[in-house]
Design a protein around this motif. Structure first.
Motif, PDB file in Angstrom:
ATOM      1  N   LEU A  18       0.825  -1.207   0.000  1.00  0.00           N
ATOM      2  CA  LEU A  18       0.000   0.000   0.000  1.00  0.00           C
ATOM      3  C   LEU A  18       0.863   1.262   0.000  1.00  0.00           C
ATOM      4  O   LEU A  18       0.589   2.220  -0.736  1.00  0.00           O
ATOM      5  CB  LEU A  18      -0.945   0.008   1.207  1.00  0.00           C
ATOM      6  CG  LEU A  18      -2.102  -0.978   1.157  1.00  0.00           C
ATOM      7  CD1 LEU A  18      -2.817  -1.014   2.503  1.00  0.00           C
ATOM      8  CD2 LEU A  18      -3.056  -0.615   0.044  1.00  0.00           C
ATOM      9  N   CYS A  19       1.893   1.265   0.813  1.00  0.00           N
ATOM     10  CA  CYS A  19       2.802   2.421   0.860  1.00  0.00           C
ATOM     11  C   CYS A  19       3.555   2.585  -0.459  1.00  0.00           C
ATOM     12  O   CYS A  19       3.792   3.704  -0.908  1.00  0.00           O
ATOM     13  CB  CYS A  19       3.787   2.278   2.016  1.00  0.00           C
ATOM     14  SG  CYS A  19       3.047   2.437   3.641  1.00  0.00           S
ATOM     15  N   ARG A  21       2.419   1.759  -3.454  1.00  0.00           N
ATOM     16  CA  ARG A  21       1.471   2.351  -4.415  1.00  0.00           C
ATOM     17  C   ARG A  21       1.273   3.835  -4.156  1.00  0.00           C
ATOM     18  O   ARG A  21       1.189   4.624  -5.098  1.00  0.00           O
ATOM     19  CB  ARG A  21       0.137   1.626  -4.348  1.00  0.00           C
ATOM     20  CG  ARG A  21       0.165   0.296  -5.029  1.00  0.00           C
ATOM     21  CD  ARG A  21      -1.225  -0.320  -5.099  1.00  0.00           C
ATOM     22  NE  ARG A  21      -1.070  -1.750  -4.969  1.00  0.00           N
ATOM     23  CZ  ARG A  21      -1.552  -2.493  -3.990  1.00  0.00           C
ATOM     24  NH1 ARG A  21      -2.293  -1.953  -3.051  1.00  0.00           N
ATOM     25  NH2 ARG A  21      -1.341  -3.780  -3.953  1.00  0.00           N
ATOM     26  N   ALA A  22       1.176   4.219  -2.888  1.00  0.00           N
ATOM     27  CA  ALA A  22       0.997   5.634  -2.547  1.00  0.00           C
ATOM     28  C   ALA A  22       2.212   6.458  -2.968  1.00  0.00           C
ATOM     29  O   ALA A  22       2.063   7.579  -3.468  1.00  0.00           O
ATOM     30  CB  ALA A  22       0.750   5.792  -1.051  1.00  0.00           C
ATOM     31  N   THR A  23       3.393   5.904  -2.808  1.00  0.00           N
ATOM     32  CA  THR A  23       4.614   6.617  -3.192  1.00  0.00           C
ATOM     33  C   THR A  23       4.718   6.748  -4.706  1.00  0.00           C
ATOM     34  O   THR A  23       5.131   7.790  -5.219  1.00  0.00           O
ATOM     35  CB  THR A  23       5.844   5.896  -2.626  1.00  0.00           C
ATOM     36  OG1 THR A  23       5.725   5.852  -1.200  1.00  0.00           O
ATOM     37  CG2 THR A  23       7.124   6.618  -2.982  1.00  0.00           C
ATOM     38  N   ALA A  25       2.181   6.839  -6.740  1.00  0.00           N
ATOM     39  CA  ALA A  25       1.123   7.767  -7.149  1.00  0.00           C
ATOM     40  C   ALA A  25       1.487   9.222  -6.858  1.00  0.00           C
ATOM     41  O   ALA A  25       1.109  10.117  -7.611  1.00  0.00           O
ATOM     42  CB  ALA A  25      -0.190   7.419  -6.451  1.00  0.00           C
ATOM     43  N   ALA A  26       2.210   9.452  -5.761  1.00  0.00           N
ATOM     44  CA  ALA A  26       2.588  10.824  -5.375  1.00  0.00           C
ATOM     45  C   ALA A  26       4.041  10.839  -4.927  1.00  0.00           C
ATOM     46  O   ALA A  26       4.338  10.877  -3.730  1.00  0.00           O
ATOM     47  CB  ALA A  26       1.677  11.329  -4.262  1.00  0.00           C
ATOM     48  N   ASP A  29       5.327  13.437  -2.319  1.00  0.00           N
ATOM     49  CA  ASP A  29       4.764  13.423  -0.969  1.00  0.00           C
ATOM     50  C   ASP A  29       5.766  12.776  -0.011  1.00  0.00           C
ATOM     51  O   ASP A  29       5.970  11.560  -0.028  1.00  0.00           O
ATOM     52  CB  ASP A  29       3.443  12.659  -0.962  1.00  0.00           C
ATOM     53  CG  ASP A  29       2.765  12.661   0.392  1.00  0.00           C
ATOM     54  OD1 ASP A  29       3.219  13.389   1.300  1.00  0.00           O
ATOM     55  OD2 ASP A  29       1.768  11.939   0.531  1.00  0.00           O
ATOM     56  N   SER A  32       4.356  10.009   2.465  1.00  0.00           N
ATOM     57  CA  SER A  32       4.150   8.670   1.894  1.00  0.00           C
ATOM     58  C   SER A  32       5.490   7.988   1.629  1.00  0.00           C
ATOM     59  O   SER A  32       5.622   6.781   1.818  1.00  0.00           O
ATOM     60  CB  SER A  32       3.308   8.725   0.620  1.00  0.00           C
ATOM     61  OG  SER A  32       4.004   9.361  -0.415  1.00  0.00           O
TER      62      SER A  32
END
Length: 100
Positions: A18-19, A21-23, A25-26, A29, A32
């Motif tokens: 999950l982390c 994918r978040a990284t 995606a952004a 950030d 993240s």
């Protein structure tokens, strides 16, 4: 060798993915990215691997096999990696000492 509970490995692997994918995606950030690096480090420590990718692969192998098979595979990998490896000697230092 102590091995973690499969439920804990499953939870941490899910958090790592999950982390990740978040990284992706952004990427700008920082929060993240920090969470991704933290989850990767935790997975490395838990699985006894050097890199997050190796730790994630080890976690997947651990979750998909029984304990005896996992330990047999892990021991075979460790032995295969260490056989025939010697530290390389630097040739530049030897050549410098001969020149002087």
């Amino acid at each position: 060798m102590l091995l973690p509970a499969k439920s804990e490995v499953r939870r941490l692997l899910r958090r790592y993915r999950l982390c990740e994918r978040a990284t992706v995606a952004a990427p700008a950030d920082l929060a993240s990215r920090a969470a991704f690096e933290d989850s990767g480090y935790t997975l490395c420590v838990l699985m006894g691997e050097r890199t997050p990718r190796e730790a994630a692969e080890a976690a997947r192998r651990y979750l998909r096999t029984d304990l005896a098979t996992y330990l047999r595979e892990r021991n075979g990998r460790i032995r295969a990696a260490s056989v025939g490896r010697r530290p390389r000697r630097s040739t530049s230092r030897t050549q410098d000492s001969r020149a002087g």
